[in-house]
Design a protein around this motif. Structure first.
Motif, short mmCIF file in Angstrom:
data_model
loop_
_atom_site.label_atom_id
_atom_site.label_comp_id
_atom_site.label_asym_id
_atom_site.label_seq_id
_atom_site.Cartn_x
_atom_site.Cartn_y
_atom_site.Cartn_z
N THR A 1 -9.88 4.43 6.93
CA THR A 1 -9.36 3.33 6.12
C THR A 1 -7.87 3.41 5.92
N GLY A 2 -7.27 4.56 6.27
CA GLY A 2 -5.85 4.75 6.04
C GLY A 2 -5.55 5.35 4.69
N ALA A 3 -6.60 5.70 3.94
CA ALA A 3 -6.39 6.29 2.62
C ALA A 3 -5.87 7.72 2.71
N SER A 4 -6.27 8.44 3.75
CA SER A 4 -5.87 9.82 3.94
C SER A 4 -5.11 10.01 5.24
N TYR A 5 -4.37 11.07 5.31
CA TYR A 5 -3.69 11.45 6.54
C TYR A 5 -4.71 11.61 7.66
N ASP A 6 -4.45 11.03 8.82
CA ASP A 6 -5.44 10.98 9.90
C ASP A 6 -5.46 12.29 10.69
N LYS A 7 -6.52 13.05 10.52
CA LYS A 7 -6.70 14.30 11.27
C LYS A 7 -8.00 14.24 12.09
N GLU B 1 -8.66 16.38 -2.49
CA GLU B 1 -7.23 16.39 -2.76
C GLU B 1 -6.57 15.02 -2.60
N ASP B 2 -6.93 14.27 -1.59
CA ASP B 2 -6.24 13.01 -1.35
C ASP B 2 -6.62 11.94 -2.37
N VAL B 3 -7.89 11.85 -2.72
CA VAL B 3 -8.29 10.83 -3.69
C VAL B 3 -7.75 11.16 -5.08
N VAL B 4 -7.76 12.44 -5.46
CA VAL B 4 -7.23 12.81 -6.77
C VAL B 4 -5.71 12.62 -6.80
N LEU C 1 0.82 -1.20 0.00
CA LEU C 1 0.00 0.00 0.00
C LEU C 1 0.85 1.26 0.00
N VAL C 2 0.51 2.17 -0.91
CA VAL C 2 1.22 3.43 -0.98
C VAL C 2 0.56 4.41 -0.03
N THR C 3 1.29 4.96 0.90
CA THR C 3 0.73 5.92 1.82
C THR C 3 0.52 7.25 1.11
N PRO C 4 -0.46 8.08 1.56
CA PRO C 4 -0.74 9.33 0.89
C PRO C 4 0.48 10.24 0.83
N GLY D 1 -14.07 6.98 0.34
CA GLY D 1 -15.37 7.41 0.86
C GLY D 1 -16.33 7.99 -0.15
N PHE D 2 -16.14 7.71 -1.43
CA PHE D 2 -17.04 8.25 -2.46
C PHE D 2 -17.89 7.14 -3.07
N LEU D 3 -19.13 7.49 -3.41
CA LEU D 3 -19.99 6.63 -4.20
C LEU D 3 -20.13 7.23 -5.60
#
Length: 368
Positions: A256-262, A44-47, A22-25, A351-353
């Motif tokens: 999920t760990g997809a984005s930096y945890d804030k 920003e994170d998903v793009v 897994l590639v971290t953001p 987190g997108f549908l």
């Protein structure tokens, strides 16, 4: 909609496959040798994951154009960015509105000033921005210079910190009173501090519109009111007994760990009675479709481009850019593929549908 010619005349949008970890953001500014993307914090994170490459959905997925990388610039970081090789340095666009404004100035050549404090003022940025991320839509204009292309379905909830009775299920009308600083407004007998994202944020724009508040009726601390301004989606800034708008997509991605945890010690609250914004916990957290479908709190998000560059009948037509935002292409930035394959699967982890059925690309006038 994007013309059939724009779809037929295609450049190569590539995808790479591998079994690496897994590639971290990534949060450093990118290096792009093709298209540059700025704007919304929500997207920003998903793009960036699609632009830089990610294995969060399994095999590696990366959107490229004719083998060239694209660059997506975060809404926050240094006060300025340089988007093109040997390009001009200009103030970092922070938020949807600021990103769309930067794209508009890139098109028309008028001077651009970012909303980011410390950035260079009144800089000409012609041809420096190709795509703007936007978590909110625009006013349809049949002759508009911009094209809003659906990216994915998100929703707005709120993050909170505190133990006041009812703070986990505040209603829209209660939020209105809270953000208009109604005298003595409380939740469960406790005074709650409202926090709002920075000016130019699409989440700020959507949230206050949905609770029936205007910029004029919402007084910030600097204006003598009670509302504290902060960076959107940063729940680490929550203090005891406080609330802030939160894109559900960002909250899911932090889990999920997809984005930096804030998240800090914040908790996600619901604005729809009896309906949670999410299901599952931790890395298994996903959007709750009934909440996202809510006509008030669900929202479609967009990528914004210059219409002429994706219109096959225009002298400015750019086949690479048109392909990159053509949702029928499996690795295009706007692809959802029923959220099963490639780009669509990545979006679900963030987190997108899929966008609302029937929502199509439409034209909007440039930002002044």
């Amino acid at each position: 909609m994007i013309s059939k010619k724009a779809i037929a005349l295609c450049a190569t949008v590539g995808v790479t496959l591998s079994g690496i970890a897994l590639v971290t953001p990534a949060h450093a500014d990118p290096v792009s040798n093709s298209y540059s993307i700025v704007g919304s914090d929500t997207l920003e994170d998903v793009v960036s994951a699609l632009a830089n490459g990610t294995t969060i959905s399994g095999s590696n997925v990366r959107s490229t154009v004719n083998g060239a990388s694209i660059g997506s610039f975060d809404a926050t970081g240094s006060p300025y960015i340089t988007t093109k090789s040997s390009g001009i340095r200009f103030g970092r666009p922070n938020g949807s509105s600021d990103g769309v404004k930067a794209l508009s100035r890139s098109i028309d050549g008028a001077a651009y000033t970012s909303g980011t404090v410390g950035g260079p003022a009144a800089v000409v940025i012609s041809n420096q921005v190709d795509i703007a991320r936007s978590s909110s839509g625009g006013a349809i204009n049949a002759n508009g210079e911009l094209m809003y292309v659906p990216f994915g379905r998100d929703a707005i909830a709120y993050a909170y910190k505190g133990s006041a009775a009812g703070i986990d299920a505040i209603t829209g009308s209660q939020m209105k009173s809270l953000y208009e600083c109604s005298a003595g407004f409380q939740i469960g007998g406790v005074t709650i501090k409202p926090i709002i994202p920075q000016a130019g944020s699409g989440t700020r724009k959507d949230f206050i519109a949905k609770i029936g508040v205007t910029e004029a009726s919402m007084l910030t601390v600097a204006e003598g009111g009670c509302v504290v301004e902060g960076q959107e989606h940063d729940a680490t800034t929550l203090t005891a007994e406080s609330v802030m708008p939160m894109a559900v997509s960002r909250w899911i991605a932090m889990n999920t760990g997809a984005s930096y945890d804030k998240r800090g010690t914040g908790t996600l609250g619901s604005l729809v009675a009896g309906v949670s914004p999410v299901t599952g916990t931790g890395t298994a957290m996903v959007p709750n479709a009934p909440y996202y479908a809510n006509t008030t709190w669900g929202r479609d998000t967009f990528l914004v481009v210059e219409y002429a560059r994706v219109n096959g009948d225009s002298p400015k037509y750019d086949a690479g850019l048109a392909k990159l935002i053509d949702a029928t292409q499996s690795t295009a930035l706007t692809n959802t593929s029923a959220l099963i394959s490639r780009s669509g699967a990545v979006k679900k982890k963030f987190g997108f549908l899929a966008p609302t059925a029937g929502v199509v690309a439409y034209r909007v006038a440039k930002t002044a």
